[in-house]
Design an enzyme around this catalytic site. Structure first.
Site, mmCIF file in Angstrom:
data_model
loop_
_atom_site.group_PDB
_atom_site.id
_atom_site.type_symbol
_atom_site.label_atom_id
_atom_site.label_comp_id
_atom_site.label_asym_id
_atom_site.label_seq_id
_atom_site.Cartn_x
_atom_site.Cartn_y
_atom_site.Cartn_z
ATOM 1 N N CYS A 147 19.803 34.683 -1.374
ATOM 2 C CA CYS A 147 20.325 35.712 -0.811
ATOM 3 C C CYS A 147 20.044 36.903 -1.112
ATOM 4 O O CYS A 147 19.520 37.093 -2.248
ATOM 5 C CB CYS A 147 21.813 35.499 -1.065
ATOM 6 S SG CYS A 147 22.331 35.204 -2.641
ATOM 7 N N ASP A 148 20.172 37.806 -0.511
ATOM 8 C CA ASP A 148 19.684 39.247 -0.808
ATOM 9 C C ASP A 148 20.434 40.310 0.388
ATOM 10 O O ASP A 148 20.883 40.059 1.272
ATOM 11 C CB ASP A 148 18.190 39.393 -0.435
ATOM 12 C CG ASP A 148 17.681 40.912 -1.005
ATOM 13 O OD1 ASP A 148 17.431 40.793 -2.354
ATOM 14 O OD2 ASP A 148 17.343 41.732 -0.470
ATOM 15 N N GLN A 149 20.623 41.615 -0.298
ATOM 16 C CA GLN A 149 21.400 42.587 0.500
ATOM 17 C C GLN A 149 20.578 43.816 0.590
ATOM 18 O O GLN A 149 19.985 44.258 -0.511
ATOM 19 C CB GLN A 149 22.731 42.707 -0.288
ATOM 20 C CG GLN A 149 23.866 43.609 0.639
ATOM 21 C CD GLN A 149 24.934 43.861 0.036
ATOM 22 O OE1 GLN A 149 25.110 44.034 -1.162
ATOM 23 N NE2 GLN A 149 25.904 43.115 0.794
#
EC number: 3.6.1.-
Length: 192
Positions: A70-72
């Site tokens: 995941c990444d934001q």
């Protein structure tokens, strides 16, 4: 043999989120380079990084595993926000974000090492920052120390006090792990 689930993240908050739907999983920090590439949109960047994180962990996790990367990313006024890394940078970033609306993109990648399928998607939301005084910024930064957080904020913690409003379809995407979409994928794979 039971499928092993691995969260490719060092975030304590993302771990707590995943516990809502998966009782037993491992977590490993992927330690990848997270800089933006030329002409890469915030969405493309978040999707690429979430996939790179999953693939890095998948390379050493064996066949019977599902890895969730995941990444934001966040953007305001056509500028992709970086993790501030220091108090000084976070202070300047919060001064800049005062009263503004920031678009966040929480991307994820579910990589099944059994059949090599990769499913990537993202969730987006908007956060409107309050008008922030220097005193409020200083007090907040000393309390939460969000130096490794995009937008210089931990909305899952005291940082929520800096926001006027949040608009989104999945409250878990704020923390960077959109459980509504991820849970559907894991259910489709008969994992949960």
């Amino acid at each position: 043999m039971e499928t092993k689930i691995i969260l490719a993240s060092s975030s304590v908050y993302r771990r707590e989120l995943l516990k809502r739907i998966v009782s037993d999983f491992a977590f490993i920090s992927p330690e990848i380079e997270e800089s933006q590439r030329d002409d890469e949109s915030p969405i493309e960047m978040a999707l690429r990084l979430s996939e790179e994180k999953a693939k890095k962990i998948a390379a050493s996790s064996g066949n019977n595993s599902i890895i969730i990367g995941c990444d934001q990313t966040a953007v305001v006024e056509n500028t992709i926000l970086q993790k501030p890394m220091t108090y000084e940078n976070a202070f300047k970033q919060l001064q800049f974000l005062s009263g503004k609306v920031v678009k966040f993109y929480s991307a994820f990648c579910v990589l099944n090492n059994n059949n090599q399928t990769v499913i990537s998607d993202y969730s987006e939301f908007e956060a409107k920052y309050k008008l922030l005084t220097d005193d409020l910024i200083d007090k907040y930064l000393k309390k939460d120390e969000p130096y490794f957080c995009v937008g210089s904020i931990k909305s899952e913690s005291y940082g929520i006090t800096l926001l006027e409003s949040i608009k989104n379809d999945d409250p878990t995407s704020i923390i960077g792990l959109p459980l509504i979409k991820i849970s559907k994928i894991l259910m489709d794979e008969n994992i949960i």
